[in-house]
Design a protein around this motif. Structure first.
Motif, PDB file in Angstrom:
ATOM      1  N   ALA A 189       0.826  -1.210   0.000  1.00 17.82           N
ATOM      2  CA  ALA A 189       0.000   0.000   0.000  1.00 17.82           C
ATOM      3  C   ALA A 189       0.861   1.260   0.000  1.00 17.82           C
ATOM      4  O   ALA A 189       0.443   2.298  -0.490  1.00 17.82           O
ATOM      5  CB  ALA A 189      -0.924  -0.003   1.211  1.00 17.82           C
ATOM      6  N   GLU A 190       2.065   1.162   0.536  1.00 22.10           N
ATOM      7  CA  GLU A 190       2.925   2.343   0.633  1.00 22.10           C
ATOM      8  C   GLU A 190       3.365   2.861  -0.733  1.00 22.10           C
ATOM      9  O   GLU A 190       3.734   4.007  -0.883  1.00 22.10           O
ATOM     10  CB  GLU A 190       4.160   2.022   1.466  1.00 22.10           C
ATOM     11  CG  GLU A 190       5.088   1.016   0.816  1.00 22.10           C
ATOM     12  CD  GLU A 190       6.369   0.790   1.609  1.00 22.10           C
ATOM     13  OE1 GLU A 190       7.408   0.612   0.963  1.00 22.10           O
ATOM     14  OE2 GLU A 190       6.302   0.790   2.835  1.00 22.10           O
ATOM     15  N   ASP A 191       3.286   2.010  -1.780  1.00 22.46           N
ATOM     16  CA  ASP A 191       3.763   2.417  -3.092  1.00 22.46           C
ATOM     17  C   ASP A 191       2.992   3.605  -3.651  1.00 22.46           C
ATOM     18  O   ASP A 191       3.509   4.351  -4.476  1.00 22.46           O
ATOM     19  CB  ASP A 191       3.663   1.242  -4.071  1.00 22.46           C
ATOM     20  CG  ASP A 191       4.829   0.272  -3.910  1.00 22.46           C
ATOM     21  OD1 ASP A 191       4.822  -0.749  -4.580  1.00 22.46           O
ATOM     22  OD2 ASP A 191       5.732   0.562  -3.117  1.00 22.46           O
ATOM     23  N   ILE A 192       1.752   3.781  -3.249  1.00 21.63           N
ATOM     24  CA  ILE A 192       0.971   4.892  -3.789  1.00 21.63           C
ATOM     25  C   ILE A 192       1.541   6.229  -3.342  1.00 21.63           C
ATOM     26  O   ILE A 192       1.251   7.259  -3.955  1.00 21.63           O
ATOM     27  CB  ILE A 192      -0.507   4.774  -3.373  1.00 21.63           C
ATOM     28  CG1 ILE A 192      -0.649   4.873  -1.846  1.00 21.63           C
ATOM     29  CG2 ILE A 192      -1.119   3.483  -3.884  1.00 21.63           C
ATOM     30  CD1 ILE A 192      -2.092   4.906  -1.379  1.00 21.63           C
ATOM     31  N   TYR A 193       2.324   6.242  -2.290  1.00 23.07           N
ATOM     32  CA  TYR A 193       2.902   7.483  -1.808  1.00 23.07           C
ATOM     33  C   TYR A 193       4.224   7.823  -2.499  1.00 23.07           C
ATOM     34  O   TYR A 193       4.851   8.831  -2.172  1.00 23.07           O
ATOM     35  CB  TYR A 193       3.128   7.404  -0.295  1.00 23.07           C
ATOM     36  CG  TYR A 193       1.863   7.162   0.483  1.00 23.07           C
ATOM     37  CD1 TYR A 193       0.886   8.156   0.595  1.00 23.07           C
ATOM     38  CD2 TYR A 193       1.620   5.942   1.110  1.00 23.07           C
ATOM     39  CE1 TYR A 193      -0.285   7.946   1.297  1.00 23.07           C
ATOM     40  CE2 TYR A 193       0.447   5.721   1.826  1.00 23.07           C
ATOM     41  CZ  TYR A 193      -0.502   6.722   1.907  1.00 23.07           C
ATOM     42  OH  TYR A 193      -1.675   6.498   2.604  1.00 23.07           O
ATOM     43  N   TYR A 194       4.645   6.988  -3.434  1.00 29.63           N
ATOM     44  CA  TYR A 194       5.919   7.206  -4.125  1.00 29.63           C
ATOM     45  C   TYR A 194       5.741   7.233  -5.641  1.00 29.63           C
ATOM     46  O   TYR A 194       6.685   6.990  -6.378  1.00 29.63           O
ATOM     47  CB  TYR A 194       6.922   6.107  -3.745  1.00 29.63           C
ATOM     48  CG  TYR A 194       7.266   6.063  -2.277  1.00 29.63           C
ATOM     49  CD1 TYR A 194       8.299   6.849  -1.763  1.00 29.63           C
ATOM     50  CD2 TYR A 194       6.558   5.254  -1.405  1.00 29.63           C
ATOM     51  CE1 TYR A 194       8.602   6.820  -0.402  1.00 29.63           C
ATOM     52  CE2 TYR A 194       6.857   5.221  -0.044  1.00 29.63           C
ATOM     53  CZ  TYR A 194       7.879   5.997   0.446  1.00 29.63           C
ATOM     54  OH  TYR A 194       8.182   5.969   1.787  1.00 29.63           O
ATOM     55  N   ALA A 195       4.519   7.520  -6.113  1.00 27.12           N
ATOM     56  CA  ALA A 195       4.248   7.488  -7.548  1.00 27.12           C
ATOM     57  C   ALA A 195       5.072   8.550  -8.294  1.00 27.12           C
ATOM     58  O   ALA A 195       5.737   8.260  -9.287  1.00 27.12           O
ATOM     59  CB  ALA A 195       2.763   7.684  -7.808  1.00 27.12           C
ATOM     60  N   LYS A 196       5.039   9.804  -7.817  1.00 28.62           N
ATOM     61  CA  LYS A 196       5.798  10.878  -8.474  1.00 28.62           C
ATOM     62  C   LYS A 196       7.294  10.675  -8.308  1.00 28.62           C
ATOM     63  O   LYS A 196       8.077  10.970  -9.226  1.00 28.62           O
ATOM     64  CB  LYS A 196       5.380  12.237  -7.908  1.00 28.62           C
ATOM     65  CG  LYS A 196       3.946  12.614  -8.242  1.00 28.62           C
ATOM     66  CD  LYS A 196       3.590  13.974  -7.678  1.00 28.62           C
ATOM     67  CE  LYS A 196       2.153  14.335  -8.024  1.00 28.62           C
ATOM     68  NZ  LYS A 196       1.763  15.660  -7.473  1.00 28.62           N
TER      69      LYS A 196
END
Length: 260
Positions: A189-196
């Motif tokens: 789930a943490e990956d969504i916070y590293y998209a940019k």
């Protein structure tokens, strides 16, 4: 001084793999298309998904048809005279045509299967708000039934044969769905916070340092605040640090967020 810094940054820029650049660009376009599609109404989304999936299926079917072209060329274009008097013989003839047809026949069959499956899956996902084994089996049932009707496979009773084919497709799809669920690894789930952050690193050819950002909890929200000290703390070497800071300084969106 700024010109010299640009020269230093250019020299430190690693040689990017053209294939990786193309893949990143394709992924960006795909994400943009999906974001646009998600904003459309249900009929529009279902129509677009069905059409694009049918086109992909037709291409696959045409290719498969070229592989079976030798077999299909040995089949007569019209059924033998005695087949018209024997429903079972006619069904066998149509089944042989469906399984060993040429590129056009296979393109039609695959287009129907993939298009109907994708269209029903899209509707079920929007209506039910999730994608699970039930939705997958309903879509597979529809595609199997339509494939049976279009290809003419099975016995003379088309309705019964469509029902049987739909059930077979649904059972196979349900089994594959469960199998995939069991062995697939869900994305953290943490990956969504590293998209940019991930997009920036891919553009710079520095995707190997994504783990450093995650280790230091440098999420997308911290990009406007990044400095050399923060990047050094997560053990990113001097060259990549310069590239990252230069990118942040030149990015208008990040600069605007930093100013606000």
């Amino acid at each position: 001084m700024e010109g010299k810094q640009g020269v230093v940054v250019a020299k430190l820029m690693p040689q990017q793999n053209p294939i990786e650049q193309l893949q990143a660009r394709f992924k960006e376009l795909e994400n943009g298309f999906r974001a646009w599609l998600a904003k459309q109404s249900l009929p529009v989304e279902a129509a677009v998904v069905t059409a694009t999936s049918a086109a992909q299926g037709a291409a696959i079917g045409a290719f498969m048809g070229t592989l079976t072209n030798d077999v299909s060329s040995s089949l007569p274009n019209t059924p033998p005279p005695q087949a018209s008097l024997n429903p079972q013989a006619m069904a066998s003839f149509k089944q042989a045509q469906a399984l060993a047809g040429g590129p056009l026949v296979q393109a039609r069959n695959f287009a129907v299967m993939t298009g109907v499956n994708a269209g029903i899956s899209c509707v079920m996902r929007r209506v039910r708000g999730k994608e699970d084994v039930q939705s997958s089996m309903v879509a597979a049932f529809g595609s199997g039934a339509m494939f049976s009707l279009v290809s003419g496979m099975g016995g003379p009773n088309q309705a019964a044969n469509a029902l049987t084919s739909g059930l077979f497709f649904a059972l196979v799809q349900g089994g594959l769905f469960k199998f995939g669920q069991k062995f697939s690894q869900p994305q953290p789930a943490e990956d969504i916070y590293y998209a940019k952050t991930r997009s920036m690193l891919n553009n710079l050819g520095l995707q190997n340092y994504e783990k450093n950002f995650k280790k230091g909890l440098l999420t997308d929200n911290t990009l406007p605040l990044l400095n050399d000290s923060a990047l050094r703390d997560v053990k990113i070497p001097p060259g990549p640090r310069l590239l990252i800071l230069d990118h942040i300084q030149k990015n208008p969106e990040i600069k605007e967020r930093r100013g606000s």
